[in-house]
Motif scaffolding. Structure first.
Motif, PDB file in Angstrom:
ATOM      1  N   THR A  86      34.884   1.784  85.279  1.00 43.42           N
ATOM      2  CA  THR A  86      34.183   0.663  84.672  1.00 43.42           C
ATOM      3  C   THR A  86      32.984   1.495  83.996  1.00 43.42           C
ATOM      4  O   THR A  86      32.341   0.982  83.331  1.00 43.42           O
ATOM      5  CB  THR A  86      33.455  -0.003  85.981  1.00 43.42           C
ATOM      6  OG1 THR A  86      33.294   0.811  86.911  1.00 43.42           O
ATOM      7  CG2 THR A  86      34.617  -1.053  86.639  1.00 43.42           C
ATOM      8  N   THR A  87      32.866   2.898  84.370  1.00 43.78           N
ATOM      9  CA  THR A  87      31.678   3.467  83.621  1.00 43.78           C
ATOM     10  C   THR A  87      32.137   4.519  82.723  1.00 43.78           C
ATOM     11  O   THR A  87      32.193   4.508  81.605  1.00 43.78           O
ATOM     12  CB  THR A  87      30.744   4.151  84.568  1.00 43.78           C
ATOM     13  OG1 THR A  87      31.705   5.077  85.703  1.00 43.78           O
ATOM     14  CG2 THR A  87      30.040   3.117  85.653  1.00 43.78           C
ATOM     15  N   ILE A  88      32.500   5.763  83.287  1.00 41.80           N
ATOM     16  CA  ILE A  88      32.809   6.925  82.398  1.00 41.80           C
ATOM     17  C   ILE A  88      34.003   6.636  81.479  1.00 41.80           C
ATOM     18  O   ILE A  88      33.911   7.161  80.434  1.00 41.80           O
ATOM     19  CB  ILE A  88      32.823   8.078  83.453  1.00 41.80           C
ATOM     20  CG1 ILE A  88      31.543   8.324  84.048  1.00 41.80           C
ATOM     21  CG2 ILE A  88      33.154   9.277  82.433  1.00 41.80           C
ATOM     22  CD1 ILE A  88      31.541   9.468  84.954  1.00 41.80           C
ATOM     23  N   SER A  90      35.683   4.076  80.438  1.00 44.62           N
ATOM     24  CA  SER A  90      35.547   3.010  79.411  1.00 44.62           C
ATOM     25  C   SER A  90      34.480   3.465  78.311  1.00 44.62           C
ATOM     26  O   SER A  90      34.599   3.318  77.093  1.00 44.62           O
ATOM     27  CB  SER A  90      34.962   1.794  80.125  1.00 44.62           C
ATOM     28  OG  SER A  90      33.658   1.990  80.605  1.00 44.62           O
ATOM     29  N   THR A  91      33.464   4.182  78.581  1.00 48.73           N
ATOM     30  CA  THR A  91      32.607   4.757  77.698  1.00 48.73           C
ATOM     31  C   THR A  91      33.415   5.866  76.900  1.00 48.73           C
ATOM     32  O   THR A  91      33.143   5.824  75.615  1.00 48.73           O
ATOM     33  CB  THR A  91      31.361   5.558  78.324  1.00 48.73           C
ATOM     34  OG1 THR A  91      30.764   4.628  79.282  1.00 48.73           O
ATOM     35  CG2 THR A  91      30.509   5.912  77.379  1.00 48.73           C
ATOM     36  N   ILE A  92      34.166   6.678  77.488  1.00 50.37           N
ATOM     37  CA  ILE A  92      34.973   7.723  76.621  1.00 50.37           C
ATOM     38  C   ILE A  92      35.993   6.882  75.677  1.00 50.37           C
ATOM     39  O   ILE A  92      35.995   7.265  74.447  1.00 50.37           O
ATOM     40  CB  ILE A  92      35.811   8.700  77.557  1.00 50.37           C
ATOM     41  CG1 ILE A  92      34.757   9.483  78.481  1.00 50.37           C
ATOM     42  CG2 ILE A  92      36.749   9.519  76.718  1.00 50.37           C
ATOM     43  CD1 ILE A  92      35.316  10.181  79.466  1.00 50.37           C
ATOM     44  N   LYS A  94      35.710   3.830  74.402  1.00 52.76           N
ATOM     45  CA  LYS A  94      34.899   3.225  73.454  1.00 52.76           C
ATOM     46  C   LYS A  94      34.610   4.238  72.341  1.00 52.76           C
ATOM     47  O   LYS A  94      34.953   3.943  71.019  1.00 52.76           O
ATOM     48  CB  LYS A  94      33.428   2.712  74.004  1.00 52.76           C
ATOM     49  CG  LYS A  94      32.867   2.143  73.125  1.00 52.76           C
ATOM     50  CD  LYS A  94      31.470   1.634  73.618  1.00 52.76           C
ATOM     51  CE  LYS A  94      30.508   1.351  72.593  1.00 52.76           C
ATOM     52  NZ  LYS A  94      29.138   0.995  73.334  1.00 52.76           N
ATOM     53  N   TYR A  95      33.841   5.448  72.531  1.00 58.06           N
ATOM     54  CA  TYR A  95      33.533   6.258  71.661  1.00 58.06           C
ATOM     55  C   TYR A  95      34.956   7.150  70.975  1.00 58.06           C
ATOM     56  O   TYR A  95      34.799   7.638  69.699  1.00 58.06           O
ATOM     57  CB  TYR A  95      32.495   7.269  72.176  1.00 58.06           C
ATOM     58  CG  TYR A  95      31.469   6.623  72.217  1.00 58.06           C
ATOM     59  CD1 TYR A  95      30.528   6.471  71.169  1.00 58.06           C
ATOM     60  CD2 TYR A  95      30.799   6.262  73.377  1.00 58.06           C
ATOM     61  CE1 TYR A  95      29.238   5.915  71.439  1.00 58.06           C
ATOM     62  CE2 TYR A  95      29.569   5.623  73.623  1.00 58.06           C
ATOM     63  CZ  TYR A  95      28.823   5.499  72.635  1.00 58.06           C
ATOM     64  OH  TYR A  95      27.603   4.546  72.759  1.00 58.06           O
TER      65      TYR A  95
END
Length: 131
Positions: A86-88, A90-92, A94-95
């Motif tokens: 949910t955090t790390i 998904s952020t990785i 996305k970018y």
């Protein structure tokens, strides 16, 4: 270098020097501090007692992982406990996809620059971590 003869030796002056050193030593023993080589810094002979510990130096909890992170038995399990989807991850993802979009025109085929997803990224991390 001058060699001293027995006739040059003056026992009275030596005894006087020893006496003055002894008196200085007696005076220093009476003081409650030691004087450093620079003759300015004073060191207490008796440590200070009953000093309260500052609140910033009091440890209120043990360092290290907490709860389920403490029970991880392998490196991958430990890494996965920090990398939740949910955090790390998904952020990785996305970018990474933004970066893929910016360079996909440089590839001759579209399949060489497909978007990634959390499962693919997690698999990549697990394989890299094992090897």
């Amino acid at each position: 270098m001058k060699i001293m003869k027995k006739s040059d030796y003056d026992s009275n002056s030596e005894a006087e020097a020893i006496r003055s050193l002894s008196e200085d030593g007696d005076e220093m023993r009476k003081l409650n501090y030691y004087l450093s080589k620079d003759n300015q810094t004073k060191w207490k002979k008796i440590p200070q007692q009953n000093v309260r510990t500052r609140s910033c130096n009091i440890i209120t909890h043990l360092p290290g992982p907490i709860k389920e992170k403490r029970t991880a038995t392998t490196e991958i399990a430990s890494l996965n406990s920090f990398l939740d989807n949910t955090t790390i991850v998904s952020t990785i993802v996305k970018y990474t996809n933004i970066s893929i979009d910016s360079v996909k025109d440089n590839f001759s085929r579209e399949r060489y620059a497909l978007h990634t997803d959390p499962i693919e990224l997690q698999t990549f991390i697990d394989i890299r971590y094992i090897t």
